[in-house]
Scaffold this motif. Sequence first.
Motif, PDB file in Angstrom:
ATOM      1  N   PRO A 227       0.631  -1.038  -0.013  1.00  0.00           N
ATOM      2  CA  PRO A 227       0.393  -0.089  -0.040  1.00  0.00           C
ATOM      3  C   PRO A 227       0.609   1.052  -0.396  1.00  0.00           C
ATOM      4  N   GLY A 228       0.376   2.872  -0.007  1.00  0.00           N
ATOM      5  CA  GLY A 228       1.187   3.150   0.117  1.00  0.00           C
ATOM      6  C   GLY A 228       0.659   4.620  -1.528  1.00  0.00           C
ATOM      7  N   ALA A 229       1.421   5.593  -1.212  1.00  0.00           N
ATOM      8  CA  ALA A 229       1.630   6.980  -2.641  1.00  0.00           C
ATOM      9  C   ALA A 229       3.000   6.654  -2.864  1.00  0.00           C
ATOM     10  N   HIS A 230       3.769   6.757  -3.617  1.00  0.00           N
ATOM     11  CA  HIS A 230       5.195   7.226  -4.156  1.00  0.00           C
ATOM     12  C   HIS A 230       4.363   8.430  -4.528  1.00  0.00           C
ATOM     13  N   ARG A 231       5.439   9.100  -3.476  1.00  0.00           N
ATOM     14  CA  ARG A 231       5.091  10.618  -3.127  1.00  0.00           C
ATOM     15  C   ARG A 231       6.418  10.950  -2.207  1.00  0.00           C
ATOM     16  N   LEU A 232       6.708  12.275  -2.805  1.00  0.00           N
ATOM     17  CA  LEU A 232       7.679  13.215  -1.262  1.00  0.00           C
ATOM     18  C   LEU A 232       7.194  13.586  -0.324  1.00  0.00           C
ATOM     19  N   GLY A 233       7.565  14.177   0.378  1.00  0.00           N
ATOM     20  CA  GLY A 233       6.973  15.429   1.366  1.00  0.00           C
ATOM     21  C   GLY A 233       7.083  15.547   2.796  1.00  0.00           C
ATOM     22  N   ALA A 234       6.218  15.502   4.151  1.00  0.00           N
ATOM     23  CA  ALA A 234       6.530  15.208   5.731  1.00  0.00           C
ATOM     24  C   ALA A 234       4.903  15.378   6.131  1.00  0.00           C
ATOM     25  N   VAL A 235       5.164  15.148   7.411  1.00  0.00           N
ATOM     26  CA  VAL A 235       3.856  14.963   8.147  1.00  0.00           C
ATOM     27  C   VAL A 235       3.415  16.056   8.912  1.00  0.00           C
ATOM     28  N   VAL A 236       2.494  16.984   8.955  1.00  0.00           N
ATOM     29  CA  VAL A 236       2.454  17.690  10.314  1.00  0.00           C
ATOM     30  C   VAL A 236       1.706  17.321  11.189  1.00  0.00           C
ATOM     31  N   TYR A 237       1.884  17.231  12.478  1.00  0.00           N
ATOM     32  CA  TYR A 237       1.066  16.994  13.979  1.00  0.00           C
ATOM     33  C   TYR A 237       0.107  18.151  14.433  1.00  0.00           C
ATOM     34  N   GLU A 238      -1.013  18.295  14.684  1.00  0.00           N
ATOM     35  CA  GLU A 238      -1.315  19.529  15.187  1.00  0.00           C
ATOM     36  C   GLU A 238      -2.127  18.668  16.538  1.00  0.00           C
ATOM     37  N   ILE A 239      -1.428  19.084  17.829  1.00  0.00           N
ATOM     38  CA  ILE A 239      -1.721  18.482  18.610  1.00  0.00           C
ATOM     39  C   ILE A 239      -2.826  19.516  19.729  1.00  0.00           C
ATOM     40  N   HIS A 240      -3.742  19.241  20.275  1.00  0.00           N
ATOM     41  CA  HIS A 240      -4.671  20.015  20.909  1.00  0.00           C
ATOM     42  C   HIS A 240      -5.035  19.291  21.764  1.00  0.00           C
ATOM     43  N   GLY A 241      -4.573  19.551  23.396  1.00  0.00           N
ATOM     44  CA  GLY A 241      -5.490  18.229  24.187  1.00  0.00           C
ATOM     45  C   GLY A 241      -4.701  16.936  24.432  1.00  0.00           C
ATOM     46  N   SER A 242      -5.850  16.197  24.159  1.00  0.00           N
ATOM     47  CA  SER A 242      -5.057  14.688  24.060  1.00  0.00           C
ATOM     48  C   SER A 242      -5.577  14.000  21.891  1.00  0.00           C
ATOM     49  N   THR A 243      -5.520  15.009  21.621  1.00  0.00           N
ATOM     50  CA  THR A 243      -6.410  15.011  20.187  1.00  0.00           C
ATOM     51  C   THR A 243      -4.813  15.075  19.592  1.00  0.00           C
ATOM     52  N   ILE A 244      -5.206  14.265  18.580  1.00  0.00           N
ATOM     53  CA  ILE A 244      -3.818  14.040  17.866  1.00  0.00           C
ATOM     54  C   ILE A 244      -3.740  13.968  16.102  1.00  0.00           C
ATOM     55  N   GLY A 245      -4.173  15.878  15.727  1.00  0.00           N
ATOM     56  CA  GLY A 245      -4.075  15.764  14.171  1.00  0.00           C
ATOM     57  C   GLY A 245      -3.579  15.366  13.280  1.00  0.00           C
ATOM     58  N   ALA A 246      -3.474  14.892  12.011  1.00  0.00           N
ATOM     59  CA  ALA A 246      -2.156  14.323  11.541  1.00  0.00           C
ATOM     60  C   ALA A 246      -2.996  14.013  10.205  1.00  0.00           C
ATOM     61  N   GLN A 247      -1.645  15.204   8.894  1.00  0.00           N
ATOM     62  CA  GLN A 247      -1.447  15.260   7.544  1.00  0.00           C
ATOM     63  C   GLN A 247      -0.808  15.286   6.801  1.00  0.00           C
ATOM     64  N   ILE A 248      -0.573  14.958   6.438  1.00  0.00           N
ATOM     65  CA  ILE A 248       0.864  14.097   5.223  1.00  0.00           C
ATOM     66  C   ILE A 248       1.057  14.892   3.970  1.00  0.00           C
ATOM     67  N   VAL A 249       1.803  15.991   3.912  1.00  0.00           N
ATOM     68  CA  VAL A 249       2.078  17.052   2.657  1.00  0.00           C
ATOM     69  C   VAL A 249       2.544  16.921   1.963  1.00  0.00           C
ATOM     70  N   ALA A 250       2.354  17.850   0.822  1.00  0.00           N
ATOM     71  CA  ALA A 250       3.664  17.938   0.094  1.00  0.00           C
ATOM     72  C   ALA A 250       4.618  18.572   0.090  1.00  0.00           C
ATOM     73  N   VAL A 251       6.153  18.677  -0.289  1.00  0.00           N
ATOM     74  CA  VAL A 251       6.756  20.031   0.524  1.00  0.00           C
ATOM     75  C   VAL A 251       7.986  20.720  -0.758  1.00  0.00           C
ATOM     76  N   PRO A 252       7.101  22.134  -0.797  1.00  0.00           N
ATOM     77  CA  PRO A 252       7.495  22.522  -2.179  1.00  0.00           C
ATOM     78  C   PRO A 252       9.270  22.504  -2.683  1.00  0.00           C
ATOM     79  N   GLY A 253       9.234  21.877  -3.705  1.00  0.00           N
ATOM     80  CA  GLY A 253      10.838  22.170  -4.254  1.00  0.00           C
ATOM     81  C   GLY A 253      11.531  21.004  -3.587  1.00  0.00           C
ATOM     82  N   LEU A 254      10.350  19.820  -3.299  1.00  0.00           N
ATOM     83  CA  LEU A 254      11.417  18.923  -3.416  1.00  0.00           C
ATOM     84  C   LEU A 254      11.373  18.316  -4.901  1.00  0.00           C
ATOM     85  N   THR A 255      12.295  17.467  -5.394  1.00  0.00           N
ATOM     86  CA  THR A 255      13.058  17.105  -6.470  1.00  0.00           C
ATOM     87  C   THR A 255      12.520  15.361  -6.246  1.00  0.00           C
ATOM     88  N   PRO A 256      11.548  15.443  -7.220  1.00  0.00           N
ATOM     89  CA  PRO A 256      11.578  13.437  -6.522  1.00  0.00           C
ATOM     90  C   PRO A 256      12.820  12.847  -7.092  1.00  0.00           C
TER      91      PRO A 256
END
Length: 273
Positions: A227-256
């Motif tokens: 499974p999974g997608a062939h892409r470069l990037g990073a993950v952004v986590y937003e933590i509020h109290g006991s909640t952990i939000g997560a999003q896989i994001v593209a990073v501008p300017g990365l060469t694949p």
Amino acid sequence: MRIIQISDTHLSPDKAHFVDNWAPLARWISDQRPALVIHTGDVTVDGADVSEDLRYTAELMRGLGVRFRAVPGNHDVGDPGHNRQPVNEARLQRWRTHFGPDRWIEDVEDCRLIGFDAMLLGSGEREEAIQAEWLETAMDHAADRSIAWFLHRPLFLDSPDEGDTGYWSVKPQARAGLVQLLRRHSVALVGSGHLHKAHDFMHYGTRYIWAPSSAFLVGPVMQPPMPGAHRLGAVVYEIHGSTIGAQIVAVPGLTPHWIGDVAEGVYPSRRDR
Ligand SMILES: [Fe+2]
Ligand SMILES: [Fe+2]
């Protein structure tokens, strides 16, 4: 609180094939203003044998100007039972000299983030048992906090019950103990790297994030279907109290980059990434 996960940067001063992706990544991290950066390993091209790779990359990480934590990958400290680069005390010590502990706890708001060293799993090294006990204690003392794990190698590819996937995920025996522990404590999230693929899925109430590499992609000649997608990037986590939000994001300017195009130069005569 915002936390960024990056993974599989594969950096080296001598084998600079992926260094061009560092500046855009560093710029993007700075724009995100995170409180913490987590690197889930394969920080270096070959820190397992080349100290200079570790030194150079630790300096780049410190240059981000953001507090960071890292767990090692197979290319940083070696692999359990590997015939040429086994994980061992000397390699772990080198990692710690440059990156600090290979296991750590970060208590953030009402969450406990636990990073641990997947390269010890199944190694039979003295440190493996010490880490296992440490992990149990870290879980037992988490109180009411939500728990997230960070490690280099994913626990599994398709299912915790699957057999040995070889290079790609944690071996079944070590996996079984971890999955038991994870279920007993209702771990909210497991973030990993290693596969150079982006994937975000739920399994029995736990969210699994495969952080993409920011360096290169691995084609079908070197990596079996999974499974999974062939892409470069990073993950952004937003933590509020006991909640952990997560999003896989593209990073501008990365060469694949594709590892197949440069494999002989980066990892001569090796099929393992
Ligand atoms: Fe990698
Ligand atoms: Fe890896």
